[in-house]
Design a protein around this motif. Structure first.
Motif, PDB file in Angstrom:
ATOM      1  N   ALA A 344      18.574 -36.240 -33.410  1.00  8.39           N
ATOM      2  CA  ALA A 344      18.492 -34.986 -34.171  1.00  8.39           C
ATOM      3  C   ALA A 344      19.099 -35.112 -35.557  1.00  8.39           C
ATOM      4  N   ILE A 345      20.121 -35.951 -35.698  1.00  2.00           N
ATOM      5  CA  ILE A 345      20.755 -36.107 -37.014  1.00  2.00           C
ATOM      6  C   ILE A 345      20.151 -37.262 -37.805  1.00  2.00           C
ATOM      7  N   GLY A 346      19.068 -37.831 -37.294  1.00  2.19           N
ATOM      8  CA  GLY A 346      18.388 -38.882 -38.032  1.00  2.19           C
ATOM      9  C   GLY A 346      18.933 -40.268 -37.799  1.00  2.19           C
ATOM     10  N   GLY A 347      19.646 -40.467 -36.661  1.00  2.00           N
ATOM     11  CA  GLY A 347      20.207 -41.775 -36.347  1.00  2.00           C
ATOM     12  C   GLY A 347      21.579 -41.980 -36.959  1.00  2.00           C
ATOM     13  N   VAL A 348      22.206 -43.096 -36.596  1.00  4.21           N
ATOM     14  CA  VAL A 348      23.528 -43.421 -37.122  1.00  4.21           C
ATOM     15  C   VAL A 348      23.549 -44.870 -37.602  1.00  4.21           C
ATOM     16  N   THR A 349      24.493 -45.142 -38.483  1.00  2.00           N
ATOM     17  CA  THR A 349      24.717 -46.506 -38.962  1.00  2.00           C
ATOM     18  C   THR A 349      26.025 -47.013 -38.393  1.00  2.00           C
ATOM     19  N   VAL A 350      25.987 -48.176 -37.726  1.00  6.79           N
ATOM     20  CA  VAL A 350      27.192 -48.766 -37.152  1.00  6.79           C
ATOM     21  C   VAL A 350      27.371 -50.172 -37.705  1.00  6.79           C
ATOM     22  N   ASP A 351      28.618 -50.579 -37.837  1.00  5.69           N
ATOM     23  CA  ASP A 351      28.951 -51.910 -38.338  1.00  5.69           C
ATOM     24  C   ASP A 351      29.443 -52.749 -37.161  1.00  5.69           C
ATOM     25  N   SER A 352      28.570 -53.591 -36.619  1.00  2.44           N
ATOM     26  CA  SER A 352      28.899 -54.360 -35.423  1.00  2.44           C
ATOM     27  C   SER A 352      29.713 -55.607 -35.767  1.00  2.44           C
ATOM     28  N   ASP A 353      30.710 -55.867 -34.946  1.00  4.27           N
ATOM     29  CA  ASP A 353      31.525 -57.066 -35.134  1.00  4.27           C
ATOM     30  C   ASP A 353      30.817 -58.321 -34.636  1.00  4.27           C
ATOM     31  N   TYR A 354      29.800 -58.121 -33.788  1.00  5.14           N
ATOM     32  CA  TYR A 354      29.139 -59.267 -33.167  1.00  5.14           C
ATOM     33  C   TYR A 354      27.621 -59.106 -33.173  1.00  5.14           C
ATOM     34  N   GLU A 355      26.941 -60.235 -33.050  1.00  5.92           N
ATOM     35  CA  GLU A 355      25.505 -60.261 -32.802  1.00  5.92           C
ATOM     36  C   GLU A 355      25.297 -60.339 -31.292  1.00  5.92           C
ATOM     37  N   PHE A 356      24.486 -59.424 -30.738  1.00  6.59           N
ATOM     38  CA  PHE A 356      24.270 -59.448 -29.294  1.00  6.59           C
ATOM     39  C   PHE A 356      23.043 -58.616 -28.935  1.00  6.59           C
ATOM     40  N   TRP A 357      22.633 -58.745 -27.684  1.00  8.27           N
ATOM     41  CA  TRP A 357      21.559 -57.916 -27.148  1.00  8.27           C
ATOM     42  C   TRP A 357      22.191 -56.817 -26.304  1.00  8.27           C
ATOM     43  N   ALA A 358      21.927 -55.577 -26.648  1.00 10.54           N
ATOM     44  CA  ALA A 358      22.492 -54.448 -25.924  1.00 10.54           C
ATOM     45  C   ALA A 358      21.620 -54.131 -24.717  1.00 10.54           C
ATOM     46  N   LEU A 359      22.214 -54.200 -23.524  1.00 11.83           N
ATOM     47  CA  LEU A 359      21.519 -53.943 -22.259  1.00 11.83           C
ATOM     48  C   LEU A 359      20.272 -54.806 -22.115  1.00 11.83           C
ATOM     49  N   GLU A 368      25.892 -54.192 -40.496  1.00 13.36           N
ATOM     50  CA  GLU A 368      25.356 -52.842 -40.386  1.00 13.36           C
ATOM     51  C   GLU A 368      24.024 -52.793 -39.630  1.00 13.36           C
ATOM     52  N   ASN A 369      23.902 -51.753 -38.770  1.00 13.04           N
ATOM     53  CA  ASN A 369      22.681 -51.518 -38.011  1.00 13.04           C
ATOM     54  C   ASN A 369      22.359 -50.025 -38.059  1.00 13.04           C
ATOM     55  N   ASP A 370      21.112 -49.700 -38.377  1.00 10.89           N
ATOM     56  CA  ASP A 370      20.659 -48.311 -38.322  1.00 10.89           C
ATOM     57  C   ASP A 370      20.007 -48.090 -36.960  1.00 10.89           C
ATOM     58  N   LEU A 371      20.604 -47.212 -36.143  1.00 15.67           N
ATOM     59  CA  LEU A 371      20.195 -47.063 -34.754  1.00 15.67           C
ATOM     60  C   LEU A 371      19.697 -45.651 -34.462  1.00 15.67           C
ATOM     61  N   ASN A 372      18.643 -45.559 -33.642  1.00 12.65           N
ATOM     62  CA  ASN A 372      18.221 -44.253 -33.142  1.00 12.65           C
ATOM     63  C   ASN A 372      19.036 -43.923 -31.893  1.00 12.65           C
ATOM     64  N   GLY A 373      18.711 -42.821 -31.221  1.00 12.68           N
ATOM     65  CA  GLY A 373      19.510 -42.380 -30.094  1.00 12.68           C
ATOM     66  C   GLY A 373      19.556 -43.374 -28.949  1.00 12.68           C
ATOM     67  N   GLU A 374      18.400 -43.888 -28.557  1.00 11.83           N
ATOM     68  CA  GLU A 374      18.348 -44.831 -27.435  1.00 11.83           C
ATOM     69  C   GLU A 374      19.093 -46.118 -27.763  1.00 11.83           C
ATOM     70  N   GLU A 375      18.922 -46.607 -28.994  1.00 11.53           N
ATOM     71  CA  GLU A 375      19.607 -47.831 -29.403  1.00 11.53           C
ATOM     72  C   GLU A 375      21.118 -47.627 -29.497  1.00 11.53           C
ATOM     73  N   VAL A 400      30.188 -45.563 -33.034  1.00 11.36           N
ATOM     74  CA  VAL A 400      29.093 -44.589 -32.960  1.00 11.36           C
ATOM     75  C   VAL A 400      29.606 -43.187 -33.276  1.00 11.36           C
ATOM     76  N   ILE A 401      30.746 -42.825 -32.706  1.00 13.09           N
ATOM     77  CA  ILE A 401      31.316 -41.499 -32.962  1.00 13.09           C
ATOM     78  C   ILE A 401      31.645 -41.337 -34.446  1.00 13.09           C
ATOM     79  N   THR A 402      32.191 -42.390 -35.049  1.00 10.24           N
ATOM     80  CA  THR A 402      32.482 -42.348 -36.482  1.00 10.24           C
ATOM     81  C   THR A 402      31.206 -42.088 -37.280  1.00 10.24           C
ATOM     82  N   GLY A 403      30.119 -42.775 -36.895  1.00 11.98           N
ATOM     83  CA  GLY A 403      28.848 -42.567 -37.583  1.00 11.98           C
ATOM     84  C   GLY A 403      28.337 -41.150 -37.437  1.00 11.98           C
ATOM     85  N   VAL A 404      28.489 -40.570 -36.244  1.00  9.78           N
ATOM     86  CA  VAL A 404      28.053 -39.197 -36.012  1.00  9.78           C
ATOM     87  C   VAL A 404      28.884 -38.220 -36.845  1.00  9.78           C
TER      88      VAL A 404
END
Length: 506
Positions: A344-359, A368-375, A400-404
């Motif tokens: 609803a807020i157009g996604g969030v930007t997070v700064d990841s410390d690592y490269e990885f596959w989530a789930l 930096e990663n621009d993520l939608n809700g599911e991501e 994520v909370i910081t981005g929101v």
């Protein structure tokens, strides 16, 4: 058309315009979230448009030709219609906001789902087929919901039923497995404990749900049947202007995807220390497996995530005891609400410390990663792909909370995504903030549009196997707190509460 008829028509349009503006103004005042400067600006614009409409609607006699006067009046009517339509749309939007906030703040009731479980191989198909059978239950916890479920079953079977009590959750499930009872009653939230219990992790595949009973827990109300002001486990809220004094907010992430929020395992346990005066927020993460005292069991030790099963207030009390700090407010959101809010807020930007596959599904690059809700939800839930496991997951949750928070405090995000944000809160979000407190916070942020200094910290510990009061006799994986990190967390909370500047790297 004669002049008198034109004037009568003009008055009709202007009266309707004034009525629409009056309703809109009344709802704005009632909501009490719009800062005075914006209110005066809006009023000024409306007054100018009204004057323009009035001038066009009543042209001076003889100054213009007939066709010119008609044209001016048509423009006036169109302008009046557009202003009225805007006021009506604004009134509906404000009314929707008011309705949503009424439902998510200080509600008078909450619900839980008690499942009736039978073994997979059992041929019974409906509750009505179980007349004369024995149902197992435990009331060592969740007494009210179990009692309501038992009454529901007895009523449906005309009293032709018996119940057998068991002391612990493990004893209850064991009775179903070995045939002592044909069915058991269990709040669906408690099944999460079994996934951590040796010998019972296959519960979800060995049983099936025969029926469900939704129970309702009624909260205290005032004499006029309005919700009583919520109280904290420490005996009451601050009682002061929330924009003038720091406070602690417990952020709980429920592991359910339904709209039932009151009893479920809490996978996200973050305390936000907020100072509205210094514009500082400390996000403090406590790992879900932290070994803490469970207030529901008189201080016996348990996993932090289990405390949420007994209610949000129990989690608040447990964390209050751990950090010796007063936590007055909570905000709880489940997985579905989390996804929807971020979209609803157009996604969030997070700064990841690592490269990885989530789930094992979503690629996260370092940086930096621009993520939608599911991501974003996957980013916040992943722990096995991270070197620090649950500790790193906690850090990602705070990212994520910081981005929101940054998106929501920008001002324009709320205005441009208003409808979607309201829809994301429906049934998926709950808080004990009252309307007055929320109004003051929103008005403060809209007034100054200030940026906030947000710092994150996570307490640590080491893994071990210990007995928990939620699963007595069983040894579960827990995180033993590192007292030095807990003491540092207390110091940081005190810094926020005392108005001191937090270090960027705590």
């Amino acid at each position: 058309m004669r002049k008198s008829k034109w004037n009568a028509l003009s008055w009709v349009f202007l009266v309707l315009l004034a009525a629409c503006e009056g309703f809109f103004a009344a709802f704005i005042v009632k909501l009490n979230m719009l800062p005075a400067k914006y209110g005066f600006l809006l009023l000024g614009i409306v007054v100018l448009l009204d004057l323009l409409a009035a001038i066009l609607a009543f042209p001076k006699t003889g100054k213009w030709q007939k066709d010119q006067r008609i044209g001016r009046r048509v423009v006036a009517y169109v302008l009046a219609f557009l202003i009225s339509a805007g006021c009506i749309a604004g009134t509906l939007a404000v009314n929707k906001l008011q309705a949503v906030l009424d439902r998510v703040t200080g509600g008078t009731s909450s619900s839980a789902v008690v499942e009736i479980y039978v073994l997979q191989e059992d041929t019974v198909s409906t509750l009505a087929d179980m007349a004369g059978d024995t149902f197992g239950y435990t009331d060592a916890f969740d007494k009210d919901n179990i009692r309501q479920a038992m009454e529901h079953i007895s009523d449906n079977l005309n009293g032709n039923v018996s119940f057998s009590r068991y002391e612990t959750l493990v004893d209850l499930v064991g009775a179903l497995y070995n045939g002592e009872v044909r069915a058991i009653l269990l709040n669906q939230a408690y099944t999460s404990i079994l996934s951590d219990t040796e010998g019972y992790a296959d519960f979800s595949t060995r049983v099936r749900t025969l029926s469900q009973v939704t129970t309702v827990k009624t909260e205290p109300t005032n004499g006029d049947n309005t919700p009583a002001k919520p109280t904290s486990p420490w005996g009451g809220l601050t009682g002061n202007d929330i924009t003038k004094k720091p406070f602690l907010l417990y952020l709980s992430g429920s592991d359910t995807r339904s709209a039932v929020l009151d009893s479920s395992r809490s996978d996200v346990n973050i305390i936000a220390a907020v100072n509205p005066v210094t514009k500082q927020i400390l996000l403090l993460n406590t790992p879900r497996d932290y070994y803490v005292a469970n207030p529901e069991y008189g201080g016996s030790m348990d996993k932090l995530t289990h405390l949420g099963i007994y209610g949000t207030d129990v989690s608040m009390r447990g964390l209050s005891d751990l950090y010796n700090e007063q936590i007055d407010y909570y905000a709880q959101i489940n997985f579905s609400g989390f996804e929807t809010l971020i979209d609803a807020i157009g996604g969030v930007t997070v700064d990841s410390d690592y490269e990885f596959w989530a789930l094992n599904e979503f690629y996260i690059q370092q940086g930096e990663n621009d993520l939608n809700g599911e991501e974003a939800l996957a980013f916040a839930r992943e722990r096995y792909a991270l070197p620090g496991g649950d500790n790193d997951r906690g850090k990602n949750q705070m990212k994520v909370i910081t981005g929101v928070v940054k998106k929501l405090t920008s001002g324009t995000t709320i205005l441009s995504n208003y409808t979607q944000i309201m829809d994301s809160l429906e049934g998926m979000f709950a808080t004990n903030f009252d309307m007055n407190d929320l109004s003051k916070l929103v008005k403060m942020q809209l007034d100054d549009l200030a940026s906030w200094h947000i710092v994150s910290y996570a307490v640590t510990g080491y893994g071990d196997s210990r007995e928990t009061c939620s699963a007595p006799g069983e040894y579960l994986y827990v995180t033993i707190p590192d007292q030095d990190s807990v003491d540092r967390a207390i110091e940081l909370i005190d810094m926020v509460m005392d108005g001191k500047t937090l270090p960027d790297e705590p």
